[in-house]
Design a protein around this motif. Structure first.
Motif, PDB file in Angstrom:
ATOM      1  N   PHE A 154       0.827  -1.197   0.000  1.00  0.00           N
ATOM      2  CA  PHE A 154       0.000   0.000   0.000  1.00  0.00           C
ATOM      3  C   PHE A 154       0.865   1.253   0.000  1.00  0.00           C
ATOM      4  N   GLU A 155       0.347   2.305  -0.636  1.00  0.00           N
ATOM      5  CA  GLU A 155       0.961   3.631  -0.604  1.00  0.00           C
ATOM      6  C   GLU A 155      -0.020   4.590   0.040  1.00  0.00           C
ATOM      7  N   PHE A 156       0.508   5.544   0.774  1.00  0.00           N
ATOM      8  CA  PHE A 156      -0.301   6.606   1.366  1.00  0.00           C
ATOM      9  C   PHE A 156       0.584   7.838   1.478  1.00  0.00           C
ATOM     10  N   PRO A 157      -0.004   9.028   1.651  1.00  0.00           N
ATOM     11  CA  PRO A 157       0.818  10.234   1.722  1.00  0.00           C
ATOM     12  C   PRO A 157       1.907  10.104   2.793  1.00  0.00           C
ATOM     13  N   GLY A 158       3.138  10.261   2.350  1.00  0.00           N
ATOM     14  CA  GLY A 158       4.260  10.204   3.280  1.00  0.00           C
ATOM     15  C   GLY A 158       4.803   8.814   3.552  1.00  0.00           C
ATOM     16  N   GLY A 159       4.284   7.782   2.876  1.00  0.00           N
ATOM     17  CA  GLY A 159       4.829   6.454   3.149  1.00  0.00           C
ATOM     18  C   GLY A 159       4.143   5.321   2.433  1.00  0.00           C
ATOM     19  N   GLY A 160       4.445   4.155   2.919  1.00  0.00           N
ATOM     20  CA  GLY A 160       3.865   2.937   2.371  1.00  0.00           C
ATOM     21  C   GLY A 160       4.086   1.797   3.345  1.00  0.00           C
ATOM     22  N   ILE A 161       3.397   0.691   3.093  1.00  0.00           N
ATOM     23  CA  ILE A 161       3.506  -0.468   3.974  1.00  0.00           C
ATOM     24  C   ILE A 161       3.050  -1.701   3.207  1.00  0.00           C
ATOM     25  N   ALA A 162       3.616  -2.839   3.550  1.00  0.00           N
ATOM     26  CA  ALA A 162       3.179  -4.106   2.970  1.00  0.00           C
ATOM     27  C   ALA A 162       2.329  -4.844   3.999  1.00  0.00           C
ATOM     28  N   ASP A 163       1.638  -5.861   3.539  1.00  0.00           N
ATOM     29  CA  ASP A 163       0.728  -6.594   4.418  1.00  0.00           C
ATOM     30  C   ASP A 163       1.418  -7.559   5.376  1.00  0.00           C
TER      31      ASP A 163
END
Length: 109
Positions: free
Chosen positions: A30-39
């Protein structure tokens, strides 16, 4: 500390984990403002013939749960294939900088 962020699915794949070939399922980033993360490989199941399931019923139940979860995500996103999830809007819950869960933002599709 738990936080909820809005973002989009950056990567959606179905198959073996690149890190552990015995793990199989859906992998999302996932991407979001200011970063990202995986599941965190949360949606993978161990398919190794050496893995000791409690019993065959439990094994089949877990595989069915996995498929139902994937079907719900596809249905919510109004798509037919995992690859079509890319760029779909999501709400991501992060707990202490670790992925916890997500949901498709059905209200904006």
């Amino acid at each position: 500390m738990e936080e909820v962020v809005l973002g989009k699915i950056a990567k959606a794949e179905y198959g073996q984990s690149p890190n552990y070939s015995c793990m199989f399922g859906i992998h999302l980033s996932f991407e979001f403002p200011g970063g990202g993360i995986a599941d965190g490989e949360k949606y993978l199941l161990n398919i190794s013939p050496d893995f000791k399931w409690e019993n065959e019923d439990e094994k089949h139940r877990m595989f069915m749960v996995q498929q139902e979860e994937i079907n719900k995500v596809l249905t919510d996103a109004k798509v037919n294939y995992v690859s079509q999830l890319v760029n779909k809007p999501v709400e991501i819950t992060i707990n202490n900088r670790f992925f916890k869960k997500f949901r498709i933002l059905t209200e904006v599709l």
